[in-house]
Design an enzyme around this catalytic site. Structure first.
Site, PDB file in Angstrom:
ATOM      1  N   HIS A   1     119.787 -87.487  -0.989  1.00 56.42           N
ATOM      2  CA  HIS A   1     118.351 -87.298  -0.727  1.00 56.42           C
ATOM      3  C   HIS A   1     118.101 -85.934  -0.083  1.00 56.42           C
ATOM      4  O   HIS A   1     118.594 -85.667   1.022  1.00 56.42           O
ATOM      5  CB  HIS A   1     117.879 -88.415   0.208  1.00 56.42           C
ATOM      6  CG  HIS A   1     116.426 -88.405   0.481  1.00 56.42           C
ATOM      7  ND1 HIS A   1     115.915 -88.330   1.749  1.00 56.42           N
ATOM      8  CD2 HIS A   1     115.361 -88.485  -0.358  1.00 56.42           C
ATOM      9  CE1 HIS A   1     114.586 -88.375   1.696  1.00 56.42           C
ATOM     10  NE2 HIS A   1     114.228 -88.464   0.428  1.00 56.42           N
TER      11      HIS A   1
ATOM     12  N   GLU B   1     118.806 -85.071  -5.096  1.00 57.08           N
ATOM     13  CA  GLU B   1     117.365 -85.318  -5.199  1.00 57.08           C
ATOM     14  C   GLU B   1     116.656 -84.102  -4.615  1.00 57.08           C
ATOM     15  O   GLU B   1     116.959 -83.646  -3.507  1.00 57.08           O
ATOM     16  CB  GLU B   1     116.982 -86.590  -4.445  1.00 57.08           C
ATOM     17  CG  GLU B   1     115.625 -87.145  -4.868  1.00 57.08           C
ATOM     18  CD  GLU B   1     114.509 -86.922  -3.867  1.00 57.08           C
ATOM     19  OE1 GLU B   1     113.368 -87.296  -4.165  1.00 57.08           O
ATOM     20  OE2 GLU B   1     114.760 -86.356  -2.787  1.00 57.08           O
TER      21      GLU B   1
ATOM     22  N   HIS C   1     109.990 -80.080   0.642  1.00 61.98           N
ATOM     23  CA  HIS C   1     109.429 -81.422   0.694  1.00 61.98           C
ATOM     24  C   HIS C   1     107.934 -81.443   1.016  1.00 61.98           C
ATOM     25  O   HIS C   1     107.123 -81.951   0.252  1.00 61.98           O
ATOM     26  CB  HIS C   1     110.180 -82.297   1.705  1.00 61.98           C
ATOM     27  CG  HIS C   1     109.642 -83.690   1.750  1.00 61.98           C
ATOM     28  ND1 HIS C   1     108.651 -84.082   2.630  1.00 61.98           N
ATOM     29  CD2 HIS C   1     109.898 -84.779   0.985  1.00 61.98           C
ATOM     30  CE1 HIS C   1     108.335 -85.340   2.419  1.00 61.98           C
ATOM     31  NE2 HIS C   1     109.080 -85.794   1.416  1.00 61.98           N
TER      32      HIS C   1
ATOM     33  N   ASP D   1     120.415 -90.062   2.556  1.00 64.07           N
ATOM     34  CA  ASP D   1     120.647 -88.775   3.248  1.00 64.07           C
ATOM     35  C   ASP D   1     122.140 -88.563   3.504  1.00 64.07           C
ATOM     36  O   ASP D   1     122.554 -87.470   3.885  1.00 64.07           O
ATOM     37  CB  ASP D   1     119.956 -88.782   4.628  1.00 64.07           C
ATOM     38  CG  ASP D   1     118.439 -88.847   4.547  1.00 64.07           C
ATOM     39  OD1 ASP D   1     117.888 -88.635   3.456  1.00 64.07           O
ATOM     40  OD2 ASP D   1     117.807 -89.111   5.597  1.00 64.07           O
TER      41      ASP D   1
HETATM   42  O1  G3P Z   1     113.531 -90.244  -3.776  1.00 57.63           O
HETATM   43  C1  G3P Z   1     112.540 -90.913  -3.180  1.00 57.63           C
HETATM   44  C2  G3P Z   1     112.062 -90.282  -1.943  1.00 57.63           C
HETATM   45  O2  G3P Z   1     112.544 -88.995  -1.888  1.00 57.63           O
HETATM   46  C3  G3P Z   1     110.583 -90.308  -1.867  1.00 57.63           C
HETATM   47  O3  G3P Z   1     110.163 -89.976  -0.610  1.00 57.63           O
HETATM   48  O4  G3P Z   1     109.095 -88.472   0.977  1.00 57.63           O
HETATM   49  O5  G3P Z   1     111.551 -88.537   0.844  1.00 57.63           O
HETATM   50  O6  G3P Z   1     110.253 -87.478  -0.969  1.00 57.63           O
HETATM   51  P1  G3P Z   1     110.295 -88.551   0.066  1.00 57.63           P
HETATM   52 CA    CA Z   2     111.844 -86.894  -2.544  1.00 56.44          CA
END
Ligand code: G3P
Ligand code: CA
Length: 273
Positions: free
Chosen positions: A42, A69, A84, A266
């Site tokens: 993540h 990700e 993000h 994470d």
């Molecule tokens: O992969 C899903 C997750 O990343 C969605 O939430 O806020 O961490 O981008 P966020």
């Molecule tokens: Ca995300």
């Protein structure tokens, strides 16, 4: 002799029926065939490094992630950048909306010191840089953040991925997801060969599931709403399940036992136990 043989066969059938009737949870875990969900880092390995930086992606690969990700936005000059938040304040030394800065201006910012001074040289990566540096080594799961704020972002992404795929051998290792279902539908029309998914954090009805299943390959629920029942409903509609963001080893283990298709964490090293 025939009667004896019949008794043996019937006994075996009864035993087999009883054995098959037991639920999977009755079995010791060691007897369940090991299931390995896709390990998705993540924002890289954001449990160890400043999120969405090259350092974080390198670390995730080192720790065994199958996919990175990556969250994307568009800069003022319409370049796809990895970050993000829609604003810069939390994770850089910049201020205000990312959209108000060109890619060159964003590149000037320090995207690592907020986490630790040893990361002071980390910069906001361009999506192109992430694809070029890591795309042949691991899969990339791209999340379109707030796509309705960036009209045309789906076309931009299709163009970028098109260029990358032309000179890449790892064609099947890019996936795209978003909370915005309409955006994913649009992107799917532009690039039907790339699998897309929809993120959800609330309950979903069967009508919606059916609509999403018409174009999406996966549906990704927040871990707090994922139950076996929801998993079965999603899979019944022919989609895979990646859950997020699971940062507890016991929960990772539990989702592994549930045989979800992918887990976003994470801490990509938490999958090893
Ligand atoms: O992969 C899903 C997750 O990343 C969605 O939430 O806020 O961490 O981008 P966020
Ligand atoms: Ca995300």
């Amino acid at each position: 002799m025939t009667a004896f043989f019949l008794i043996i066969v019937i006994t075996m059938l009864v035993l087999f029926a009883l054995y098959a009737k037991r639920s999977k949870s009755d079995f010791p875990e060691s007897l369940i065939m090991q299931h390995s969900p896709i390990k998705i880092g993540h924002r890289g390995a954001s449990g160890y490094c400043p999120e969405n930086t090259m350092a974080s992606y390198k670390k995730a690969i080192e720790l065994g992630a199958d996919f990175l990700e990556v969250d994307i936005h568009l800069s003022k000059d319409d370049v796809l950048v990895v970050h993000h938040d829609p604003t810069l304040d939390r994770t850089t030394n910049g201020k205000g909306n990312l959209r108000d800065y060109t890619a060159a201006e964003l590149k000037e910012l320090d995207a690592g010191s907020w986490y630790h001074s040893r990361y002071k040289n980390e910069r906001i990566p361009l999506l192109r840089e992430v694809l070029e540096n890591f795309g042949s080594e691991v899969g990339i799961l791209i999340e379109l953040k707030h796509p309705s704020a960036y009209p045309g972002i789906e076309e931009k992404l299709a163009e970028e991925l098109g260029k990358f795929q032309e000179c890449s051998t790892s064609k099947n290792k890019i996936m795209v997801h978003s909370f915005d279902m309409e955006s994913m539908k649009r992107f799917h029309q532009l690039m039907p060969d790339i699998q897309v998914g929809v993120l959800i954090k609330r309950r979903i009805n069967d009508q919606k599931l059916k609509e999403i299943a018409e174009f999406a390959s996966f549906l990704n629920p927040k871990q707090t709403i994922l139950s076996t029942k929801l998993q079965m409903r999603i899979q019944k509609h022919g989609m895979k399940v990646f859950t997020w963001t699971v940062n507890n080893k016991k929960q990772i283990h539990m989702f592994k036992m549930m045989q979800v298709d992918g887990i976003i964490s994470d801490f990509p090293d938490y999958f090893l136990d």
